[in-house]
Write an enzyme that holds these catalytic residues in place. Structure first.
Site, PDB file in Angstrom:
ATOM      1  N   THR A 171     -15.784 -28.945 -28.157  1.00  0.00           N
ATOM      2  CA  THR A 171     -16.889 -29.886 -27.952  1.00  0.00           C
ATOM      3  C   THR A 171     -16.491 -31.292 -28.402  1.00  0.00           C
ATOM      4  O   THR A 171     -16.918 -32.286 -27.819  1.00  0.00           O
ATOM      5  CB  THR A 171     -18.121 -29.398 -28.756  1.00  0.00           C
ATOM      6  OG1 THR A 171     -18.364 -28.035 -28.395  1.00  0.00           O
ATOM      7  CG2 THR A 171     -19.343 -30.228 -28.486  1.00  0.00           C
TER       8      THR A 171
ATOM      9  N   LYS B 244     -12.989 -18.158 -35.556  1.00  0.00           N
ATOM     10  CA  LYS B 244     -14.076 -18.552 -34.667  1.00  0.00           C
ATOM     11  C   LYS B 244     -13.705 -17.992 -33.311  1.00  0.00           C
ATOM     12  O   LYS B 244     -12.709 -18.407 -32.712  1.00  0.00           O
ATOM     13  CB  LYS B 244     -14.199 -20.069 -34.612  1.00  0.00           C
ATOM     14  CG  LYS B 244     -15.215 -20.509 -33.569  1.00  0.00           C
ATOM     15  CD  LYS B 244     -15.439 -21.983 -33.564  1.00  0.00           C
ATOM     16  CE  LYS B 244     -14.298 -22.739 -32.959  1.00  0.00           C
ATOM     17  NZ  LYS B 244     -14.671 -24.057 -32.443  1.00  0.00           N
TER      18      LYS B 244
HETATM   19  C1  FW2 Z   1     -16.078 -25.808 -30.138  1.00  0.00           C
HETATM   20  C2  FW2 Z   1     -16.839 -24.565 -30.370  1.00  0.00           C
HETATM   21  C3  FW2 Z   1     -17.942 -24.207 -29.512  1.00  0.00           C
HETATM   22  C4  FW2 Z   1     -17.427 -23.646 -28.327  1.00  0.00           C
HETATM   23  C5  FW2 Z   1     -18.330 -23.386 -27.214  1.00  0.00           C
HETATM   24  C6  FW2 Z   1     -17.624 -23.698 -25.935  1.00  0.00           C
HETATM   25  O1  FW2 Z   1     -15.039 -25.982 -30.784  1.00  0.00           O
HETATM   26  O2  FW2 Z   1     -16.507 -26.621 -29.353  1.00  0.00           O
HETATM   27  O3  FW2 Z   1     -16.260 -22.964 -28.366  1.00  0.00           O
HETATM   28  O4  FW2 Z   1     -19.499 -24.099 -27.333  1.00  0.00           O
HETATM   29  O5  FW2 Z   1     -18.510 -23.732 -24.889  1.00  0.00           O
HETATM   30  O6  FW2 Z   1     -16.565 -23.831 -31.265  1.00  0.00           O
END
Ligand code: FW2
Length: 293
Positions: free
Chosen positions: A44, A154
């Site tokens: 993001t 994550k």
């Molecule tokens: C990032 C996240 C969120 C996502 C997800 C992708 O690093 O942006 O991976 O919102 O659509 O952890």
């Protein structure tokens, strides 16, 4: 206690530089509204498009506001990644994180293990894995990292069983799911929390989902998740990486600059259509007193 973590948007100004003042205002708002930690240089935050010094700039700016930081250091330039790991020593943060070396096909598993081992050997902070197979083309399953000193993961994965597998294989490891569609489910299933892009524009909604679950109000949490999922589906149809910037202004009331190409700003007609499609959901959130007008 489960945590809601925000993968922070990186705001860019007209010259395509990081707008540090906007970033600080944003980071403060997220922390003030109850977000537990900030994940910098993630997807993001357009992490793969940031240079080494921009990743560091994000850390320095946000560190003025909070040290509840997980710093994503991954890149395809190992020297720069390790330089960032080294510099992170001067900051008392929660952890560093990295996606695996991506793009290159058929990297043997042994080399991926080596990559994370090098990070663990160099970092004074706990090392987290950022697993996002749809984006990186590599799925770093639980069994691959089993014997590494990785303290958290994550997992951006809509197969929640995949996230749960990390917990089964390595119970002491923090496991966060990264899908906005699975925030309530992740917490209900006993994961350590969620890292969701929508925290950037609806922190109060995600914190409310967490609190509802903590208080045992499962029906309420699922109702809120349904509204969140509808917002996400709408945003995805416009390209959610671009839409995030528009949605922050729409729901939080401050401007967060713009993305940087190759992630392009939404055009005016797209912005209008996006906001038009979200009107009903915003009204619903105001009615439920999740947010103010
Ligand atoms: C990032 C996240 C969120 C996502 C997800 C992708 O690093 O942006 O991976 O919102 O659509 O952890």
């Amino acid at each position: 206690m489960p945590e809601i973590i925000s993968p922070v948007i990186t705001p860019f100004d007209k010259e395509n530089k990081i707008d540090k003042e906007k970033l600080k205002i944003h980071a403060k708002n997220l922390i003030d509204k109850g977000i537990d930690a900030l994940f910098l240089n993630g997807t993001t935050g357009l992490g793969p498009s940031l240079s080494f010094s921009e990743k560091l700039e994000n850390l320095r700016a946000v560190y003025d506001i909070t040290n509840k930081i997980i710093l994503q250091v991954g890149s395809l330039n190992m020297d720069e990644t390790l330089k960032l790991v080294k510099l992170s020593k001067d900051y008392e943060i929660i952890a560093i994180a990295s996606y695996p070396p991506y793009y290159y096909p058929r990297i043997p598993e042994k080399q991926i293990i080596k990559y994370f081992k090098v990070l663990c050997d160099h970092s004074v902070h706990p090392v987290y894995l950022y697993n996002y197979p749809t984006a990186t083309g590599k799925d770093i399953e639980a069994r691959i990292i089993k014997n590494l000193d990785i303290k958290g993961v994550k997992d951006t994965n809509e197969n929640i069983a995949h996230s749960m597998e990390y917990k089964r294989v390595k119970e002491e490891m923090k496991v966060y799911n990264g899908s906005d569609l699975l925030v309530a489910a992740s917490l209900l299933l006993g994961l350590d929390g969620s890292v969701a892009s929508s925290t950037n524009y609806l922190p109060e909604l995600l914190v409310k989902i967490k609190n509802s679950i903590i208080e045992g109000k499962i029906k309420e949490a699922l109702k809120l998740q349904k509204i969140l999922s509808e917002i996400i589906e709408t945003s995805r149809s416009f390209g959610n990486l671009s839409a995030n910037y528009v949605l922050c202004e729409y729901f939080q009331g401050y401007n967060l600059g713009k993305p940087r190409a190759p992630i392009f700003e939404l055009e005016d007609d797209e912005k209008n259509a996006l906001l038009n499609n979200l009107k009903k959901m915003k009204e619903e959130l105001i009615e439920m007193k999740i947010m103010k007008e």
